[in-house]
Design an enzyme around this catalytic site. Sequence first.
Site, short mmCIF file in Angstrom:
data_model
loop_
_atom_site.label_atom_id
_atom_site.label_comp_id
_atom_site.label_asym_id
_atom_site.label_seq_id
_atom_site.Cartn_x
_atom_site.Cartn_y
_atom_site.Cartn_z
N ARG A 46 0.86 -1.20 0.00
CA ARG A 46 0.00 0.00 0.00
C ARG A 46 0.88 1.24 0.00
O ARG A 46 0.61 2.23 -0.68
CB ARG A 46 -0.96 0.01 1.19
CG ARG A 46 -1.66 1.36 1.37
CD ARG A 46 -2.95 1.30 2.18
NE ARG A 46 -2.87 0.47 3.35
CZ ARG A 46 -2.19 0.76 4.48
NH1 ARG A 46 -1.52 1.90 4.58
NH2 ARG A 46 -2.18 -0.07 5.50
N TYR A 98 -16.38 16.74 -15.54
CA TYR A 98 -16.87 15.36 -15.49
C TYR A 98 -17.90 15.22 -14.36
O TYR A 98 -17.66 15.66 -13.23
CB TYR A 98 -15.67 14.41 -15.27
CG TYR A 98 -16.09 13.00 -14.98
CD1 TYR A 98 -16.90 12.29 -15.86
CD2 TYR A 98 -15.68 12.37 -13.81
CE1 TYR A 98 -17.29 11.00 -15.58
CE2 TYR A 98 -16.07 11.07 -13.54
CZ TYR A 98 -16.88 10.39 -14.42
OH TYR A 98 -17.28 9.12 -14.14
N ASP A 167 -7.19 18.84 -14.37
CA ASP A 167 -7.49 17.49 -14.82
C ASP A 167 -7.04 17.40 -16.28
O ASP A 167 -7.65 18.01 -17.17
CB ASP A 167 -9.00 17.22 -14.69
CG ASP A 167 -9.36 15.78 -15.02
OD1 ASP A 167 -8.72 15.19 -15.90
OD2 ASP A 167 -10.31 15.25 -14.42
N LYS A 192 -8.07 6.36 -19.18
CA LYS A 192 -8.37 6.89 -20.50
C LYS A 192 -7.13 6.79 -21.40
O LYS A 192 -6.63 5.71 -21.63
CB LYS A 192 -8.92 8.31 -20.35
CG LYS A 192 -10.05 8.42 -19.31
CD LYS A 192 -11.22 7.56 -19.66
CE LYS A 192 -12.43 7.58 -18.77
NZ LYS A 192 -12.42 7.95 -17.41
C1 LIG Z 1 -12.06 14.15 -17.13
C2 LIG Z 1 -12.25 13.01 -16.18
N1 LIG Z 1 -11.71 13.07 -14.95
C3 LIG Z 1 -11.85 12.05 -14.06
C4 LIG Z 1 -12.60 10.94 -14.38
C5 LIG Z 1 -12.75 9.83 -13.37
O1 LIG Z 1 -11.88 8.79 -13.67
P1 LIG Z 1 -12.15 7.22 -13.36
O2 LIG Z 1 -13.35 6.81 -14.17
O3 LIG Z 1 -10.87 6.57 -13.76
O4 LIG Z 1 -12.41 7.12 -11.89
C6 LIG Z 1 -13.16 10.83 -15.65
C7 LIG Z 1 -13.93 9.62 -16.01
O5 LIG Z 1 -14.59 9.55 -17.00
C8 LIG Z 1 -12.99 11.89 -16.57
O6 LIG Z 1 -13.53 11.84 -17.79
#
Ligand SMILES: Cc1ncc(COP(=O)(O)O)c(C=O)c1O
Length: 375
Positions: A46, A98, A167, A192
């Site tokens: 961890r 998101y 992000d 992604k």
């Molecule tokens: C721009 C963005 N940030 C964060 C996330 C969250 O990521 P995760 O689905 O890997 O938890 C997503 C998920 O679609 C996203 O599109």
Amino acid sequence: MKLATAFVHAGVRRDPATGAVAVPIYQSATFQHPALGQSTGYDYSRTKNPTRSALEEALAKLEGGSRGLAFSSGMAALHCALQLFGPDDHLVLTEDLYGGTYRLVDRILHVPCTFVDTARPDAVRAALRPNTRAILVESPTNPLMKTADLPAIADIARKAGALLIVDNTFLTPWLQRPLDLGADLVVHSATKYLAGHNDTVAGALVVKDEALAERLTYLQNGIGAILGPQDAYLVIRGLKTLALRMEKHQANARRVAAWLGAHPLVDRVFYPGMGGMLSFTLTDAALVPQVLGAVQLCLFAESLGGVETLITYPATQTHADIPAARREDLGISDRLLRLSVGIEDVHDIVADLAQALEGNLHSRQLRHPPAAHGS
Ligand SMILES: Cc1ncc(COP(=O)(O)O)c(C=O)c1O
């Protein structure tokens, strides 16, 4: 070393004992101590695991940070970052980000926050309060693809004594390096583009400042939502081809955006000119189930950034947690579809969208309407 080379060499030279070129998957929860008071540098997975360390070091290098941290999902990474703030702290966030980030901040953690159009630095400045501790920006935004002037927002954040968190899921360090533009912290859904093959869920934070890196490492270990070694391996493997994939995603997305823009059933295309993501509105919401039911190559699925083209319906999937009236205000309408343009031959992507829009090939209604709840 050029960035493209650094991507290819992510995780290489990690195992001097064998010279393994691919990073070994250290599937071990714990590590033997050589003697009392001694450590190999690894005690318990961890806290630190060699495969995860390889990924974390690669992420730091690729984003131009001092430390990378890998998590079990993008949401876990964001959750960890948000633990930097207390109940008296205020955050400013991109308004069309998101839906899961909105849910975490607003519904789960109840962080005092203001959502603004971060494409407008004046709107960001106006939203600041004396207790604003961070500005969290998605650029391009999800799903409307608005871009922010990151150096301008970094300047606003610095003057306000707040952190700028970006992000960078949509563009990746191949197309945008927020730390170079003044950001303090970068977040990724590594699920992604970084991993890139729709085969693992992962998240990441990358930071430059040492004190912030120490605090986040403490939180990562304390909360424990770390990425397992098998998944860390998959993200490293994805990183190796990221530069190539992003170029192809982008070239394809440009072609698809231009084609959609000229289609009579398409009202508007949202494409920021870079990256592989785009959204578009249809002229009539009634076309949505027809298109989602008729696509054959493009997969009607949530997520983005993988090699396969995915088509998503934000209203009921990625942004289902945003109240309907607010979604309408933001422009996330029931006519909006989002495309994560893959790396297939672009002619096949366009041909599939053409037949789906025109409904002239194997057109069928969805047996079930789009799922009512997103991820
Ligand atoms: C721009 C963005 N940030 C964060 C996330 C969250 O990521 P995760 O689905 O890997 O938890 C997503 C998920 O679609 C996203 O599109």
